[in-house]
Design an enzyme around this catalytic site. Structure first.
Site, PDB file in Angstrom:
ATOM      1  N   LYS A   1       0.874  -1.171  -0.059  1.00 49.97           N
ATOM      2  CA  LYS A   1      -0.049  -0.140   0.072  1.00 49.97           C
ATOM      3  C   LYS A   1       0.884   1.157   0.008  1.00 49.97           C
ATOM      4  O   LYS A   1       1.934   1.320   0.755  1.00 49.97           O
ATOM      5  CB  LYS A   1      -1.005   0.057   1.461  1.00 49.97           C
ATOM      6  CG  LYS A   1      -1.982   1.161   1.570  1.00 49.97           C
ATOM      7  CD  LYS A   1      -3.401   0.411   1.195  1.00 49.97           C
ATOM      8  CE  LYS A   1      -4.446   1.371   0.847  1.00 49.97           C
ATOM      9  NZ  LYS A   1      -4.153   2.195  -0.173  1.00 49.97           N
TER      10      LYS A   1
ATOM     11  N   LYS B   1       5.342   2.334   8.424  1.00 50.31           N
ATOM     12  CA  LYS B   1       4.019   3.105   8.834  1.00 50.31           C
ATOM     13  C   LYS B   1       2.850   2.051   9.239  1.00 50.31           C
ATOM     14  O   LYS B   1       1.991   1.923  10.082  1.00 50.31           O
ATOM     15  CB  LYS B   1       3.460   4.035   8.067  1.00 50.31           C
ATOM     16  CG  LYS B   1       2.566   4.942   8.491  1.00 50.31           C
ATOM     17  CD  LYS B   1       2.158   6.196   7.333  1.00 50.31           C
ATOM     18  CE  LYS B   1       3.510   6.743   6.740  1.00 50.31           C
ATOM     19  NZ  LYS B   1       3.110   7.897   5.870  1.00 50.31           N
TER      20      LYS B   1
ATOM     21  N   LYS C   1       5.045   2.944  -3.070  1.00 51.07           N
ATOM     22  CA  LYS C   1       4.649   4.167  -3.295  1.00 51.07           C
ATOM     23  C   LYS C   1       4.696   4.509  -4.715  1.00 51.07           C
ATOM     24  O   LYS C   1       5.660   3.550  -5.508  1.00 51.07           O
ATOM     25  CB  LYS C   1       5.510   4.942  -2.541  1.00 51.07           C
ATOM     26  CG  LYS C   1       5.223   6.457  -2.103  1.00 51.07           C
ATOM     27  CD  LYS C   1       4.228   6.776  -1.328  1.00 51.07           C
ATOM     28  CE  LYS C   1       3.828   8.155  -1.239  1.00 51.07           C
ATOM     29  NZ  LYS C   1       3.220   8.249   0.416  1.00 51.07           N
TER      30      LYS C   1
END
Ligand code: NAD
Length: 479
Positions: free
Chosen positions: A74, A98, A110
């Protein structure tokens, strides 16, 4: 951002690795695992052409996958001219840590496109976005079970809706196609509260921090958020929502706002909504009436304040300006706003930094809820809301009956009754889930921050929590 002739610092990617290294030095990882976790698994570069304004324009985009210890991976898609492989890889790595920290069951990824969205009109942006999405979808770099993008700098709901539609056109029989991307508009499979989520998460993070007087004291502050002077850099999605909520709901004073065309300062407080409206109308903060304007926006970061919220881009607090930063509490709403060198200086000076991987995790947390909603094909609260209301009604009816039996000696206030009877809708459930996530993640960091003699800052604590969870995940896989 660095000036020409400025002090040379490590790249963003190197900065993230330096911070990671500081944490793993305190761990006892199995041989080789440290390297496996640190490296980026793969980065795909694509160049594609789109015919616009009578000629073919070639665009360069990236999708980087940092870690697939959990799938899907993600991470947002950024549109900016500064996008490059190093930046995308740094951001993908941060996504891995994260997600682990806030227990969102994803690996890290990303993407980015080298483009200034302001150079193109809506139709052109749609064609560019669909073409970029096509290139990623055909390689499964956008896919509900493998790689799920979201908005980041320069992108928002509109781009996510185009990506979702493009995926659906290419996968017409995939019943889970809406889950291929998050941050979509509500009418296109989105979830209530996603647009505000990252800024809301910053607010919840600060509220949680201020629940612990000893943590507040470590930042050389006292009391609550009420009346605290805040400077914000970047009044985009994240900065605007964080500043607005902190001003309207927590009584904080937003004394400074730095934007790309300059900065505003007003010691008595700026009206966030009014500045935001001005930017929407005039394209920047220049000319805003109720404040002192400075052409060098970054200098506003150096003004006297209690809390600094960098919410624009990476590297804005660096070795060139760090000695002039006066805030004693910095919350990294942007990704990587403090370079490794500046981080070291600030730590030595006793400044508390609430790190990016925690501070801006509200976005991925609500993206997780949206992905679950898309896979379950039902909005949160739909099954239980009225049932919850009728059970509350039973309690109220019974209390009123007992009251009648004692001659109406007391009464339930209408305000309490109205609030108690109303079942939670999707937005309330999302906010509750986000608040719970931000509190739990803070507590896991602070336990290490205060519990270990060799840990003196929240960033290392955050990395320790995240890396040990990733380690457990690799172990469970037998690696
Ligand atoms: P955005 O594009 O909505 O806003 C960025 C803002 O920063 C804009 O108002 C822009 O004008 C301003 N800006 C750009 N350059 C600047 C400069 N040099 N000085 C001052 N201001 C400048 O982007 P966003 O989504 O709010 O993202 C901001 C940061 O937050 C990024 O680091 C991003 O990676 C991070 N982030 C965003 C999300 C999300 O959900 N959108 C989630 C997690 C992290």
């Amino acid at each position: 951002m660095q000036n020409p002739g400025a002090i040379k610092e490590p790249s963003f990617r190197e900065s993230v690795d330096l911070m990671f290294n500081r944490a793993v030095a305190l761990m006892d990882l199995p041989p080789g695992l440290e390297e496996k976790i640190r490296v980026c698994n793969a980065t795909y570069t694509v160049r594609f052409g789109v015919r616009l304004r009578g000629q073919i324009h070639t665009f360069t985009g990236y999708r980087s996958v940092h870690s697939e210890h959990m799938e899907p991976v993600k991470g947002g898609i950024r549109y900016a001219l500064s996008v490059n492989q190093n930046e995308v890889e740094a951001l993908a790595a941060l996504m891995t840590y994260k997600c682990a920290l806030v227990e969102a069951p994803f690996g890290g990824s990303k993407g980015g496109l080298c483009i200034d969205p302001r150079d193109w009109n809506d139709d052109e942006l749609e064609r560019i976005t669909r073409r970029f999405a096509f290139e990623l979808i055909k390689r499964d770099l956008i896919n509900p079970s493998q790689n799920v993008p979201a908005p980041d700098m320069g992108t928002g709901e509109r781009e996510m809706a185009w990506i979702a539609d493009q995926y659906h056109r290419m996968n017409t029989t995939d019943i889970n196609s809406q889950a291929c991307v998050t941050g979509k508009p509500l009418h296109a499979g989105g979830i209530a509260g996603r647009v505000e989520a990252t800024g809301r998460g910053v607010q919840y993070a600060l509220r949680e921090f201020f629940r612990y007087p000893e943590d507040v004291a470590a930042a050389q502050l006292s009391g609550t958020l009420d009346g605290k002077r805040i400077v914000v850099q970047g009044l985009g999605n994240v900065g605007y929502h964080a500043a607005k909520f902190l001003q309207e709901e927590d009584g904080a004073l937003i004394v400074g706002i730095a934007e790309r065309d300059g900065g505003l300062f007003n010691a008595a407080g700026l009206n966030v909504e009014s500045v935001h409206g001005w930017i929407a109308k005039h394209g920047g903060v220049t000319g805003y009436p109720d404040a002192t304007f400075v052409a060098d926006g970054a200098s506003v970061l150096e003004e006297e304040c209690d809390i600094l919220i960098p919410a624009a881009l990476e590297g804005t607090i660096n070795l060139n300006n760090v000695t002039r930063i006066q805030a004693t509490l910095i919350i990294e709403a942007a990704n990587g706003p403090v370079t490794a060198g500046a981080d070291e200086y600030l730590r030595n000076k006793g400044v508390v930094i609430i790190p990016d991987m925690y501070a801006n995790a509200g976005g991925v947390t609500v993206s997780y809820f949206e992905w679950v909603k898309n896979l379950s094909h039902i909005r949160f609260g739909r099954m239980q809301r009225r049932q919850e209301e009728s059970r509350h009604q039973l309690v109220v009816d019974e209390l009123e009956r007992l009251n009648r039996n004692i001659g109406d000696a007391w009464s339930i206030s209408p305000d309490f009754k109205a609030k108690y009877l109303r079942g939670a809708d999707e937005l309330e459930l999302v906010r509750s889930g986000l608040d719970d996530t931000m509190r739990a993640a803070y507590q896991s960091m602070r336990e290490i921050w205060h519990g270990r003699d060799d840990v003196t800052d929240l960033r290392v604590a955050a990395y320790l929590v995240a890396i040990s969870r990733i380690e457990q995940s690799y172990r469970a896989k037998g690696l």
